[in-house]
Design a protein around this motif. Structure first.
Motif, PDB file in Angstrom:
ATOM      1  N   THR A 151      50.660 -18.153  13.514  1.00 40.46           N
ATOM      2  CA  THR A 151      49.572 -17.278  13.934  1.00 40.46           C
ATOM      3  C   THR A 151      49.980 -15.823  13.785  1.00 40.46           C
ATOM      4  O   THR A 151      51.110 -15.454  14.088  1.00 40.46           O
ATOM      5  N   HIS A 152      49.051 -15.001  13.327  1.00 42.88           N
ATOM      6  CA  HIS A 152      49.259 -13.558  13.232  1.00 42.88           C
ATOM      7  C   HIS A 152      48.357 -12.875  14.259  1.00 42.88           C
ATOM      8  O   HIS A 152      47.156 -13.176  14.351  1.00 42.88           O
ATOM      9  N   TYR A 155      50.962  -5.701  13.725  1.00 44.91           N
ATOM     10  CA  TYR A 155      50.857  -7.141  13.886  1.00 44.91           C
ATOM     11  C   TYR A 155      52.168  -7.742  14.391  1.00 44.91           C
ATOM     12  O   TYR A 155      53.236  -7.139  14.291  1.00 44.91           O
ATOM     13  N   SER A 202      53.818 -12.046  14.467  1.00 43.47           N
ATOM     14  CA  SER A 202      53.532 -13.391  13.979  1.00 43.47           C
ATOM     15  C   SER A 202      54.503 -14.384  14.588  1.00 43.47           C
ATOM     16  O   SER A 202      55.607 -14.018  15.013  1.00 43.47           O
ATOM     17  N   TRP A 248      43.609 -13.019  16.856  1.00 47.59           N
ATOM     18  CA  TRP A 248      44.684 -13.943  16.500  1.00 47.59           C
ATOM     19  C   TRP A 248      44.166 -14.759  15.332  1.00 47.59           C
ATOM     20  O   TRP A 248      43.139 -15.429  15.452  1.00 47.59           O
ATOM     21  N   THR A 262      44.870 -17.688  12.293  1.00 50.20           N
ATOM     22  CA  THR A 262      45.665 -18.745  11.670  1.00 50.20           C
ATOM     23  C   THR A 262      45.273 -18.832  10.203  1.00 50.20           C
ATOM     24  O   THR A 262      44.226 -18.321   9.787  1.00 50.20           O
ATOM     25  N   ARG A 295      48.740 -13.853   3.409  1.00 53.83           N
ATOM     26  CA  ARG A 295      49.334 -12.520   3.481  1.00 53.83           C
ATOM     27  C   ARG A 295      49.085 -11.709   2.215  1.00 53.83           C
ATOM     28  O   ARG A 295      49.205 -10.487   2.219  1.00 53.83           O
TER      29      ARG A 295
END
Length: 303
Positions: A207-208, A225, A227, A256, A258, A262
């Motif tokens: 999760t980020h 952020y 993660s 949040w 998922t 990136r």
């Protein structure tokens, strides 16, 4: 040490905003036994018709710069890093500026897909603080960076929080949806894009966490952020999940995600930043997106 949860303070406002707008189809997570029952009745706030004019007049760049937190409060050398990859998450995540009880506050929020193309998700305490009443002069700036956003700001027209939050301040329901007014005739999703939304929480998936932290080595001017993999609270004091993340105040309400790519910055919003426990300040908790939040979204998305 007292393990009671404490809300991440909405940071005092500190930057500049100008003028702006967001998106549909929401994948639903698996229902749990606790999801049974009739739809919950949310607390809904119809914003005064003159809010758009008042908020835009109130949040001048000078006022927002002057509202920076005092140095004594810039004390948390937190974990986390600036997000430099851009993409949908950088465009659709933004800063929230508002006033409550005479205080200027900032939070974070994100545009999510919705039929009305006007919807953002944030923490309930960013629109209806636990002390009661609704925030005023509420404006969202998608893609905020260094004092402004590429599309300006979008003011609130309706605010939605779960009844359990409005009635009891239940941290497991610290979620809000805000339907925004159009800016220049444009919906926020159409100019800033929108992330997918899913229910059921992040589970243990990578999760980020995103937001605009405004203390310690962060000044709130750029998206940051953390993660990791969220875990259940070992004491069972919350149904939410915790993630090791030291991003300080200002990140409240940040999304949040998922399944974040990136490379492209696209993912699925599964929770928002809500609180920490006093005996474990390094862990950030996000509430589950359960039935009450699903019902809230269903109403807000067509408002």
């Amino acid at each position: 040490m007292d393990p009671r949860p404490f809300r991440i303070p909405a940071a005092p406002a500190l930057a500049a905003v100008t003028a702006a707008a967001l998106s549909v189809a929401v994948p639903a997570g698996p229902a749990s036994a606790s999801d049974a029952g009739p739809p919950a009745v949310p607390a809904v706030h119809r914003v005064a018709p003159d809010l758009d004019r008042r908020a835009r007049a109130y949040w001048t760049p000078r006022r927002m710069r002057a509202a920076a937190p005092p140095e004594a409060e810039r004390r948390d050398e937190s974990a986390g890093a600036p997000w430099t990859r851009g993409g949908p998450v950088a465009r659709s995540t933004g800063r929230v500026f508002a006033t409550w009880a005479g205080r200027e506050q900032v939070c974070s929020a994100a545009v999510v897909r919705a039929v009305n193309r006007d919807l953002v998700v944030t923490a309930a305490h960013c629109v209806r603080p636990a002390g009661g009443g609704w925030a005023d002069n509420w404006i969202f700036v998608p893609g905020y960076r260094d004092g402004a956003g590429p599309h300006g700001g979008f003011t609130a027209r309706r605010m939605f929080v779960p009844d359990a939050w409005a009635r009891d301040g239940d941290g497991d329901h610290d979620v809000a949806f805000v339907a925004l007014a159009t800016a220049g005739g444009r919906h926020v999703a159409d100019v800033a894009g929108a992330q997918r939304l899913a229910f059921g929480g992040p589970g243990g998936r990578p999760t980020h966490v995103f937001g605009y932290p405004a203390a310690g080595r962060f000044d709130g001017e750029r998206l940051a952020y953390c993660s990791g993999r969220p875990v259940p609270d070992r004491r069972g004091l919350t149904a939410g999940r915790g993630l090791r993340c030291g991003l300080p105040r200002g990140v409240s309400g940040g999304p949040w995600l998922t399944g974040l790519d990136r490379g492209t910055g696209a993912g699925t919003v599964v929770s928002v930043s809500s609180f920490r426990f006093s005996d474990d300040p390094g862990t950030l908790y996000g509430p589950p997106f359960g039935k009450a939040v699903r019902d809230l979204y269903a109403r807000a998305s067509v408002s």
